[in-house]
Design a protein around this motif. Structure first.
Motif, short mmCIF file in Angstrom:
data_model
loop_
_atom_site.label_atom_id
_atom_site.label_comp_id
_atom_site.label_asym_id
_atom_site.label_seq_id
_atom_site.Cartn_x
_atom_site.Cartn_y
_atom_site.Cartn_z
N GLN A 1 0.83 -1.21 0.00
CA GLN A 1 0.00 0.00 0.00
C GLN A 1 0.86 1.26 0.00
OE1 GLN A 1 -3.19 0.13 2.98
NE2 GLN A 1 -3.12 -2.12 3.05
N ARG A 2 1.88 1.25 0.84
CA ARG A 2 2.76 2.44 0.92
C ARG A 2 3.50 2.66 -0.38
NH1 ARG A 2 3.84 -0.13 6.07
NH2 ARG A 2 2.79 1.00 7.76
N ARG A 3 3.92 1.58 -1.02
CA ARG A 3 4.63 1.72 -2.30
C ARG A 3 3.69 2.25 -3.38
NH1 ARG A 3 7.75 1.78 0.90
NH2 ARG A 3 9.51 0.37 1.32
N LEU A 4 2.44 1.80 -3.35
CA LEU A 4 1.47 2.35 -4.30
C LEU A 4 1.27 3.84 -4.06
CD1 LEU A 4 -1.46 -0.22 -4.75
CD2 LEU A 4 0.01 0.73 -6.54
N GLU A 5 1.09 4.20 -2.79
CA GLU A 5 0.85 5.60 -2.46
C GLU A 5 1.99 6.51 -2.86
OE1 GLU A 5 -2.15 6.23 1.24
OE2 GLU A 5 -0.15 5.51 1.76
#
Length: 385
Positions: free
Chosen positions: A35-39
């Motif tokens: 999720q953090r990498r997507l964000e």
């Protein structure tokens, strides 16, 4: 339409998704990190199970404009939009992510929509100068939140010289749209999501590069968590046979209230101007103490307002999507009856385990949504790209 397994599932750590996302990866070992990498725009998510429909011919934009909910007749090359196909009673039949490259209009859809939408469009051509094709075997969809999709190593298709990149308009109120959510700081303001078309044949090479860490891969669980937090509806999960756009706040991105006639427009106008949608979308903060995550279709109950000695609960709706967000914890979207008080205690009864999960309601579509005749239009949020 393809039912093939994505080559990216061969990447080390890939765990296959089921249900509506079968055929691609649910995650690659750590959904919270993904999720953090997507964000932060460094990851991509495999959406190659999605459908791709193209429309060509000189009448394509005026034709699509006449049969769907969004104003598409002046869609410029490279510009993104979203539109709904409604039935005569205004219920949602299809949702399409739309962009045009000057020669072809591209419609990106959930897998379950592809065959039905293609068949319906093909039957609706009559004598107009348009051709409809299912291009799913030729092109695959990859999602990203990178500002520049090329920066994450994607081979972007551009058969007519314009890169095939759809930028989600959900991040702001579209021209001609309307937002029912009352929050000034709508969580969609940080939802900067794009769907990129790549040649399907390039997925094998992408999988090989991903095995070395470039690009970083994220699964559908990560994307779903961010989507739920942004209150973003999805056809495969939030829509059922009764859904109308108002219930899901889909007026903000997929409906133009000032365009010409189209099928279902009468219902859209009546509910918006004079009535209220019978149901409404909410986000739920779920009690995570028992590590039970409700599933799609699990029933939502509200506490009845009675004397304490007669306390009880009644079914008021159902969960449509759920996820564990890296900051918010367990969350869900649900569609409930309009009349449920915004401060009513809620709980979700899980069908699989029989457990009861307490839930706190975050209002997306308020009970008073609709009856807007004479109400000033909300200002649009952000700057349209």
């Amino acid at each position: 339409m393809t039912d093939a397994v994505s080559p990216l599932l061969a990447t080390p750590g890939a765990v296959r998704a089921d249900g509506v996302d079968e055929g691609v990866a649910a995650h690659y070992g750590n959904p919270n990190v993904e999720q953090r990498r997507l964000e932060d725009g460094t990851a991509v998510v495999d959406l190659s199970h999605a459908g791709v429909v193209s429309v060509t011919g000189p009448d394509r934009l005026t034709w699509l404009n006449s049969i769907s909910s969004q104003a598409l007749d002046r869609l410029a090359p490279g510009e993104s939009s979203e539109t709904l196909i409604l039935d005569p009673q205004g219920r949602i039949e299809y949702d399409a992510h739309v962009f045009d490259d000057g020669v072809t209009t591209w419609l990106l859809v959930d897998r379950v929509e592809t065959a039905g939408l293609f068949g319906w469009l093909d039957r609706m051509r009559f004598t107009l100068r348009v051709e409809v094709a299912d291009r799913t075997e030729e092109f695959a969809t990859v999602g990203t939140m990178a500002t520049d999709a090329a920066s994450v190593g994607l081979e972007i298709a551009a058969p007519n010289g314009v890169p095939l990149v759809w930028r989600d308009p959900w991040s702001e109120i579209a021209v001609g749209g309307w937002q029912y959510a009352s929050e000034v700081e709508h969580p969609a303001a940080t939802w900067d999501f794009s769907e990129v078309l790549v040649p399907r044949a390039s997925l094998t090479a992408l999988a090989k590069r991903a095995g070395t860490g470039t690009p970083v891969l994220a699964g559908t669980l990560a994307l779903d968590a961010l989507r739920i937090a942004a209150w973003r509806p999805r056809f495969s999960t939030e829509v059922d046979e009764r859904s109308i756009p108002h219930e899901l706040d889909w007026m903000r991105s997929a409906v133009h209230l000032d365009k010409g006639c189209y099928r279902g427009q009468e219902t859209v106008a009546k509910v918006h101007n004079l009535g209220h949608p019978p149901r409404r979308l909410v986000m739920l903060h779920l009690d995570g103490s028992d590590t039970v995550l409700p599933a799609h279709g699990d029933e939502v109950f509200a506490e009845k307002k009675r004397p304490e000695s007669e306390a009880g609960w009644r079914g008021v709706g159902s969960v449509t999507s759920s996820a564990i967000h890296h900051e918010l914890g367990p969350i869900a979207l649900a569609v409930i009856r309009r009349g449920v008080p915004v401060d009513a205690p809620l709980e979700v009864h899980t069908a699989e385990t029989g457990e009861i999960v307490a839930a706190a309601q975050v209002v997306v579509v308020p009970p008073e949504a609709g009856s807007t005749a004479g109400i000033p239009r909300m200002p649009r949020l952000g700057v349209r790209r």
